[in-house]
Design an enzyme around this catalytic site. Structure first.
Site, PDB file in Angstrom:
ATOM      1  N   GLY A  36      37.550  45.711  31.801  1.00  0.00           N
ATOM      2  CA  GLY A  36      37.816  44.529  32.619  1.00  0.00           C
ATOM      3  C   GLY A  36      38.066  44.971  34.044  1.00  0.00           C
ATOM      4  O   GLY A  36      37.867  46.133  34.392  1.00  0.00           O
ATOM      5  N   ARG A  37      38.475  44.007  34.841  1.00  0.00           N
ATOM      6  CA  ARG A  37      38.735  44.353  36.231  1.00  0.00           C
ATOM      7  C   ARG A  37      40.234  44.295  36.498  1.00  0.00           C
ATOM      8  O   ARG A  37      40.894  43.339  36.168  1.00  0.00           O
ATOM      9  CB  ARG A  37      38.005  43.390  37.164  1.00  0.00           C
ATOM     10  CG  ARG A  37      36.496  43.465  37.038  1.00  0.00           C
ATOM     11  CD  ARG A  37      35.840  42.645  38.120  1.00  0.00           C
ATOM     12  NE  ARG A  37      35.992  43.241  39.443  1.00  0.00           N
ATOM     13  CZ  ARG A  37      35.194  44.201  39.904  1.00  0.00           C
ATOM     14  NH1 ARG A  37      34.238  44.703  39.160  1.00  0.00           N
ATOM     15  NH2 ARG A  37      35.375  44.677  41.111  1.00  0.00           N
ATOM     16  N   GLY A  88      43.536  45.298  39.311  1.00  0.00           N
ATOM     17  CA  GLY A  88      43.934  44.850  40.629  1.00  0.00           C
ATOM     18  C   GLY A  88      43.004  45.303  41.732  1.00  0.00           C
ATOM     19  O   GLY A  88      42.857  44.627  42.738  1.00  0.00           O
ATOM     20  N   PHE A  89      42.361  46.437  41.557  1.00  0.00           N
ATOM     21  CA  PHE A  89      41.531  46.904  42.659  1.00  0.00           C
ATOM     22  C   PHE A  89      40.187  47.461  42.240  1.00  0.00           C
ATOM     23  O   PHE A  89      39.511  48.137  43.001  1.00  0.00           O
ATOM     24  CB  PHE A  89      42.290  47.930  43.508  1.00  0.00           C
ATOM     25  CG  PHE A  89      43.244  48.782  42.736  1.00  0.00           C
ATOM     26  CD1 PHE A  89      44.606  48.529  42.818  1.00  0.00           C
ATOM     27  CD2 PHE A  89      42.791  49.797  41.920  1.00  0.00           C
ATOM     28  CE1 PHE A  89      45.499  49.301  42.098  1.00  0.00           C
ATOM     29  CE2 PHE A  89      43.684  50.562  41.201  1.00  0.00           C
ATOM     30  CZ  PHE A  89      45.043  50.318  41.278  1.00  0.00           C
ATOM     31  N   GLY A  90      39.781  47.212  41.023  1.00  0.00           N
ATOM     32  CA  GLY A  90      38.464  47.678  40.618  1.00  0.00           C
ATOM     33  C   GLY A  90      38.326  47.681  39.115  1.00  0.00           C
ATOM     34  O   GLY A  90      39.240  47.282  38.400  1.00  0.00           O
ATOM     35  N   PRO A  91      37.157  48.119  38.613  1.00  0.00           N
ATOM     36  CA  PRO A  91      36.924  48.094  37.173  1.00  0.00           C
ATOM     37  C   PRO A  91      37.826  49.067  36.403  1.00  0.00           C
ATOM     38  O   PRO A  91      38.276  50.064  36.967  1.00  0.00           O
ATOM     39  CB  PRO A  91      35.458  48.504  37.040  1.00  0.00           C
ATOM     40  CG  PRO A  91      35.089  49.137  38.325  1.00  0.00           C
ATOM     41  CD  PRO A  91      35.992  48.582  39.372  1.00  0.00           C
ATOM     42  N   LYS A 142      41.586  53.378  35.627  1.00  0.00           N
ATOM     43  CA  LYS A 142      41.496  52.326  36.643  1.00  0.00           C
ATOM     44  C   LYS A 142      40.807  52.924  37.853  1.00  0.00           C
ATOM     45  O   LYS A 142      41.254  53.954  38.358  1.00  0.00           O
ATOM     46  CB  LYS A 142      42.907  51.934  37.069  1.00  0.00           C
ATOM     47  CG  LYS A 142      43.397  50.603  36.604  1.00  0.00           C
ATOM     48  CD  LYS A 142      44.787  50.392  37.204  1.00  0.00           C
ATOM     49  CE  LYS A 142      45.266  48.992  36.980  1.00  0.00           C
ATOM     50  NZ  LYS A 142      46.575  48.780  37.599  1.00  0.00           N
ATOM     51  N   ASP A 178      54.557  40.901  41.284  1.00  0.00           N
ATOM     52  CA  ASP A 178      53.426  40.246  40.628  1.00  0.00           C
ATOM     53  C   ASP A 178      53.585  40.284  39.115  1.00  0.00           C
ATOM     54  O   ASP A 178      52.657  40.612  38.385  1.00  0.00           O
ATOM     55  CB  ASP A 178      52.109  40.893  41.068  1.00  0.00           C
ATOM     56  CG  ASP A 178      50.917  39.963  40.804  1.00  0.00           C
ATOM     57  OD1 ASP A 178      51.141  38.753  40.566  1.00  0.00           O
ATOM     58  OD2 ASP A 178      49.771  40.447  40.817  1.00  0.00           O
TER      59      ASP A 178
END
Ligand SMILES: *[C@@H]1O[C@H](CO)[C@@H](O)[C@H](O)[C@H]1NC(C)=O
Ligand SMILES: *[C@@H]1O[C@H](CO)[C@@H](O)[C@H](O)[C@H]1NC(C)=O
Ligand SMILES: *[C@@H]1O[C@H](CO)[C@@H](O)[C@H](O)[C@H]1NC(C)=O
Ligand SMILES: *[C@@H]1O[C@H](CO)[C@@H](O)[C@H](O)[C@H]1NC(C)=O
Ligand SMILES: *[C@@H]1O[C@H](CO)[C@@H](O)[C@H](O)[C@H]1NC(C)=O
Ligand SMILES: *[C@@H]1O[C@H](CO)[C@@H](O)[C@H](O)[C@H]1NC(C)=O
Length: 817
Positions: free
Chosen positions: A509-510, A512-515, A530, A627
């Site tokens: 999945g994706r 916070g900042f990439g796949p 990540k 968050d």
């Protein structure tokens, strides 16, 4: 189960018309007078139609069936009182007559009396007597002067309803106690009784007939609850408990504090069951007692305490300053040998009293107490020390800092220790040369919660060394560590192999900042990788931030970073792999949410709370996550929660604990008003998000996406509405109520969550208090109105949204100011 009787509305003319015919018509009365008699098939109902008196039988083998005259809840059916429990009727020829003198009698077809109200109490002549059911479920025999000659509340069976009492009147010797049924389908007198023992300081005891060594002592009343029954009396938002002791009478009763329908039943296997009616009109088992093996009478013997160990079995240990009477260990058994003083007492000369906090008070059968509740603890100590046979003392009432005096004579038996319940007892001890330290457990309880995290840090620090050792000299190399980051660096080749060259098969999945990719290291360990894609200019700050912060954090409720890779074009963070994805994947999915019963959810809530507490207070840095949301709580194989995604987190040094930003980042629905509107954030912003998350876990609904046919409030507004209308029982997801046996725990969570989402940050508790609130039974403050409880309050910032990921709604909002 119940053979229901056809009923026709109570129309008096019908009965007149058919009186002489051979047809039988069923009537529903609201009052019975000497003119009428209640035949099998007829009923008497309370004015609100909740309770009904009539004849019933259970689905039984024998013919003709046993029939009983009983009082029951109509919907859902539950018998609360039975007149002829030990004298069943055979067949449907029974009838109930009220004589003009005010006697109530149950006859069978041959006019033999099977039960009579006067057998319970001397009757006197009544003027125009009548029989009716009060709204409380009390069957009342009264007269035109409202002189009560008999009531079913004075003749309890196995059920105690709101307003009913257990107790004893010393003048009349009348007792109110419960007796279990024989079986679930046979209301005749069973083996178990629950009554107030008034030999010493009054205590509530559950006994088994014919087995004197078997009992469960709910114990004496300490002003708030019974000392040995946390679930049956402790203060909570649901019930008011009342215990009165005077020279005439001792009694105990309860009433629901909110609009709850509830009954307390002593079932035929000797368990007390508290039922609450749900909005779907089902009886939900809210709690039971005894709760565990340690509740049974004195299974460890004198001066010993029983505790439940990690294997969920009971184990005995001596109080500090005592040693086992025989041998080093002993087996759990009723009438066990127990313990003796290490240093014998010496009748006052050199004896001391040592405080043992958090205890279930010992058996008070041989006790003395200050019936006026006036003595102070010091008076009490003096009185005890002046009599050689006095072995211990305690306050009778723990409210207002403690008052009243209770003394024990003889061995102290049937104690147990509670972590967040129980009270102080002062035990006479022989004075030993070596300094004796009484345990200050009250202080320790608070301390230990705080120190859990510290211990864990130490534990994980060790693990961490091992990880480092394991990989050093292989493909990992020490690099960033020299730049004070203390983080293993992983070779890009190794990650490529582990993820099968970032194959789409391994795409998770994706983030916070990439796949994010799944991978498997050579030694079999599963990892999540990540990546920060090189082509995207975004997220570099978040990436750096995450590396900087999480590298320094270790807690079992935070996701663990195993290493990173920065030598490559694409920067990467390598985490332990979480097979169960994230919390949102479960709680917002109708099918998967069924896998999360209440126990698991409570475990998740507790874990998140501890993780946050660690961030806010106990970690080397003070960190505000900013968050926190369901999507950022990952679940390991055992469904333990791990807070993840520290891209937006902020750390603080020293005493600083709040700040402001012009760049509001976070996720709508989870952001408190002061942050979303003014950019002001503090640990209390995370507390707000946590409160929202808890409500989402309980309801299975998202705050922002919440829809209700009756109003356009968001989830917070909806819960708040139910709360102020005293309908919080309707908050939890239905499945939870059906299967759980801990409704009060769910309601307590809702209460704590509402405290967390209050409008003003200063009203919200900090995470340390939240953790304590979950772990204790103390009363909670009343919540004030939540922040952002309508959807309309959220400012429209869609123009400046920059989505951090596809499925999530994390946003970065740039406020022009
Ligand atoms: C019961 O009451 C009915 C009238 O209501 C009367 O006819 C009958 O004799 C009474 N039976 C007994 C046994 O008292
Ligand atoms: C009857 O019910 C009312 C409340 O519905 C209560 O206040 C009253 O005490 C009850 N009376 C008896 C005798 O139980
Ligand atoms: C309980 O006993 C007290 C006297 O000790 C009495 O005043 C009170 O009415 C009793 N409560 C009930 C519900 O009967
Ligand atoms: C009695 O209550 C206990 C505890 O709730 C329960 O496990 C048991 O099944 C009940 N027994 C019956 C016969 O209902
Ligand atoms: C406890 O029970 C076990 C098994 O019943 C027995 O082997 C053991 O000797 C007992 N220990 C003591 C101290 O009685
Ligand atoms: C000590 O207390 C016991 C029990 O109440 C009593 O029987 C005894 O008389 C008392 N002894 C003295 C010296 O007061």
């Amino acid at each position: 189960m119940l053979q229901s009787m056809e009923k026709i509305p109570s129309l008096f003319w019908v009965s007149l018309f058919l009186l002489s015919s051979s047809f039988s018509v069923s009537l529903d009365y609201s009052v019975i007078t000497p003119r009428e008699s209640l035949k099998d098939g007829d009923t008497l109902s309370s004015s609100d139609n909740v309770f009904q008196l009539g004849f019933f039988s259970f689905d039984q083998e024998e013919q003709p069936q046993h029939r009983f005259l009983g009082l029951w809840y109509k919907q859902p059916f539950a018998v609360v009182w039975v007149a002829n429990r030990n004298n069943p009727l055979y067949g449907t020829s029974g009838f109930l007559n009220l004589s003009s003198r005010g006697d109530l009698k149950l006859f069978d077809g041959e006019h033999r009396a099977l039960w009579s109200s006067s057998s319970s109490k001397a009757s006197k002549t009544a003027k125009n007597p009548y029989l009716k059911i009060n709204c409380t479920g009390n069957l009342l025999l009264s007269d035109e002067d409202e002189v009560l000659s008999w009531q079913s509340f004075d003749d309890p069976m196995n059920t105690i309803l709101a307003g009913m009492k257990l107790g004893k009147n010393f003048k009349t010797q009348k007792e109110w106690s419960l007796t279990s049924w024989k079986t679930m389908k046979d209301p005749s007198t069973g083996e178990f009784t629950l009554s107030l023992d008034t030999r010493g300081f009054p205590q509530l005891i559950l006994k088994k007939k014919g087995d004197p060594s078997y009992s469960y002592r709910l114990g004496s009343w300490n002003g708030l609850s019974f000392t040995g029954a946390p679930a049956m009396g402790r203060e909570n938002s649901l019930f008011d408990y009342k215990f009165t002791s005077s020279e005439q009478e001792v009694n105990y009763s309860w009433t629901p504090r909110r609009q709850l329908v509830s009954r307390l039943v002593l079932n035929n296997t000797g368990k007390l069951q508290r039922f609450i009616q749900s909005k779907q009109h089902q009886w939900i088992l809210a709690n039971t007692a005894p709760e565990d093996e340690c509740d049974y009478y004195s299974i460890c013997g004198a001066y010993a305490v029983c505790g439940i160990n990690s294997k969920n079995t009971a184990s005995c240990s001596c109080l500090q300053g005592f040693k086992p009477k025989s041998g080093r260990q002993w087996n759990i058994s009723r009438g066990a040998d127990g313990c003796v003083h290490e240093t014998p007492t010496n009748c006052g000369k050199k004896d001391i009293f040592v405080r043992f906090p958090g205890m279930k008070l010992p058996d008070t059968s041989w006790s003395w107490y200050d019936s006026r509740n006036k003595m102070t603890l010091e008076d009490c100590r003096i009185k005890c020390s002046s009599n050689c046979s006095c072995t211990a003392y305690a306050n009778t009432d723990i409210r207002e800092g403690g008052k009243g005096c209770l003394l024990w004579f003889g061995d102290l038996v049937d104690m147990r220790e509670y972590s967040s319940f129980g009270q102080d007892v002062y035990i006479r001890m022989g004075f030993a040369k070596k300094e004796f330290k009484g345990r200050e457990k009250v202080g320790m309880v608070v301390g230990s919660v705080m120190s859990i995290a510290v211990v864990l840090v130490a534990v994980f620090a060790c693990c961490r060394k091992r990880i480092l050792k394991r990989y050093r000299g292989e493909n990992w190399r020490k690099g960033i560590e020299e730049e004070e980051l203390d983080l293993p660096i992983l070779d890009i080749k190794m990650i490529s192999i582990a993820t099968d060259d970032f194959s789409h098969v391994n795409f998770l999945g994706r983030g916070g900042f990439g796949p994010v990719y799944k991978g498997r290291l050579e030694d079999g360990q599963e990892i999540a990788v990540k990546t920060l894609s090189a082509c995207s200019g975004q997220g570099v700050e978040e990436f750096k931030n995450e590396v900087k912060l999480i590298a320094k954090l270790q807690h079992r409720n935070l996701v663990r970073l195993l290493g990173c890779c920065i030598q490559c074009e694409e920067r990467m963070l390598i985490y332990e792999y979480m097979p169960n994805k994230s919390l949102d994947f479960f709680i917002f999915d109708e099918r998967r949410s069924k896998e999360l019963d209440w126990e698991k959810r409570m475990n998740i809530i507790n874990g998140i709370a501890r993780g946050l507490l660690y961030l806010h207070q106990d970690s080397r840095l003070r960190i505000i996550h900013r968050d926190l949301k369901a999507g950022n709580v990952l679940l390991d194989a055992d469904m333990n929660p791990k807070i993840s995604d520290f891209g937006l987190a902020k750390s603080f040094g020293g005493d600083q604990s709040e700040s402001s930003t012009k760049r509001v980042v976070g996720t709508y629905g989870y952001m408190p008003p002061e942050y979303a509107i003014d950019g002001h954030f503090s640990v209390k912003s995370d507390v707000f998000s946590f409160g929202v998350l808890v409500l989402e876990i309980i309801t299975g609904k998202t705050n922002r996406g919440f829809h209700h046919a009756d109003h356009d409030l968001n989830l917070l507004g909806h819960v708040w509405k139910l709360w102020i209308e005293d309908r919080e029982i309707e908050v939890p997801e239905e499945n939870l109520l059906k299967e759980t046996c801990n409704v009060s725990e769910i309601l307590r969570c809702i209460h704590v969550a509402l405290l967390c989402v209050q409008q003003k940050p200063e009203d919200r508790p900090n995470m340390a208090s939240v953790v304590l609130m979950f772990g204790s039974d103390g009363s909670l403050p009343h919540p004030k109105q939540p922040g952002f409880f309508t959807n309309r309050n959220v400012p429209d910032v869609s123009s400046s949204l920059s989505l951090r990921s596809v499925n999530e709604v994390s946003i970065t909002m740039l406020q022009g100011r």
